[in-house]
Scaffold this active site. Sequence first.
Site, PDB file in Angstrom:
ATOM      1  N   HIS A  62     -61.610 -15.940   0.050  1.00  0.00           N
ATOM      2  CA  HIS A  62     -61.289 -17.342  -0.233  1.00  0.00           C
ATOM      3  C   HIS A  62     -62.505 -18.193   0.091  1.00  0.00           C
ATOM      4  O   HIS A  62     -63.231 -17.916   1.056  1.00  0.00           O
ATOM      5  CB  HIS A  62     -60.073 -17.791   0.573  1.00  0.00           C
ATOM      6  CG  HIS A  62     -59.541 -19.124   0.138  1.00  0.00           C
ATOM      7  ND1 HIS A  62     -59.348 -19.452  -1.189  1.00  0.00           N
ATOM      8  CD2 HIS A  62     -59.182 -20.224   0.855  1.00  0.00           C
ATOM      9  CE1 HIS A  62     -58.879 -20.678  -1.271  1.00  0.00           C
ATOM     10  NE2 HIS A  62     -58.779 -21.174  -0.050  1.00  0.00           N
ATOM     11  N   HIS A  74     -61.158 -27.048  -0.757  1.00  0.00           N
ATOM     12  CA  HIS A  74     -60.983 -25.737  -1.395  1.00  0.00           C
ATOM     13  C   HIS A  74     -59.907 -25.825  -2.459  1.00  0.00           C
ATOM     14  O   HIS A  74     -59.004 -26.653  -2.391  1.00  0.00           O
ATOM     15  CB  HIS A  74     -60.650 -24.644  -0.367  1.00  0.00           C
ATOM     16  CG  HIS A  74     -59.422 -24.908   0.442  1.00  0.00           C
ATOM     17  ND1 HIS A  74     -58.409 -23.988   0.581  1.00  0.00           N
ATOM     18  CD2 HIS A  74     -59.032 -25.984   1.181  1.00  0.00           C
ATOM     19  CE1 HIS A  74     -57.457 -24.469   1.363  1.00  0.00           C
ATOM     20  NE2 HIS A  74     -57.806 -25.680   1.737  1.00  0.00           N
ATOM     21  N   CYS A 163     -60.960 -20.517  -6.939  1.00  0.00           N
ATOM     22  CA  CYS A 163     -61.651 -21.112  -5.795  1.00  0.00           C
ATOM     23  C   CYS A 163     -63.143 -20.774  -5.782  1.00  0.00           C
ATOM     24  O   CYS A 163     -63.962 -21.571  -5.297  1.00  0.00           O
ATOM     25  CB  CYS A 163     -60.999 -20.674  -4.487  1.00  0.00           C
ATOM     26  SG  CYS A 163     -61.084 -18.893  -4.149  1.00  0.00           S
TER      27      CYS A 163
END
Length: 232
Positions: A62, A74, A163
């Site tokens: 992530h 994010h 992301c």
Amino acid sequence: TMKNPVPQAASLLLEKLMLLVHIRPLPAGSGGETPPPAPGYYDTSCFKRGDLLEVPRTLFIHFGIYLGENRVAHLMPDILPSITGDRRQIQQVVTNKRLILGVIARTASVRVDTVEDFAYGGSILVNHMDRLFEHQVLGSEEAARRAEKLVGATAYSLLWNNCEHFVTYCRYGAPVSFQTDKFCETVKMIIRDQRSVLASVLVGLASIVCLGVAPSTTLPTIFIPFFLWMAG
């Protein structure tokens, strides 16, 4: 003896599809979401505004852009921004249910969370991707400003807007995703192997549901190996 490739390929596919929804692992026997670490768990003094933060998980990574003052921008799949404008509800920590529904509906948001909420107890790598974009790194302030301008609801796609696309655009000026490339290579490998009929069908169906691939172009790819297998 040659192992049956179908279970192995299906297992590999399942692992890769977990990347789509960014599911947070829940402890055994847990009935709810894992609470994030308490504030101050991470030493943010080593982070600079505009840094690219990575949190490696078991099956995915992530990404976020550090904005300073313990804030990280994010992109996360999330169904809530598409059904309500209540910022207080949207800003609450995203649950797995919201994540999965966001993937299915292909909706997301670029949100600003604390480092603790962003990392969820995982280790954090800082600017680890800079080595891959040696001559493309933008200024730290430019990266942070790009991230701040994109805060809010957005479309979600594993292939075109996840992301990793978000952070590479902000820090390097070009939206790319190496995780997507790996996933696509896995899909191609499974579909090329006509012995992996079940996995091929799963790949195709997942592409329709999660990636928004047009059925007219996808269905033949899904079922041709299946019909060949049935005919053989």
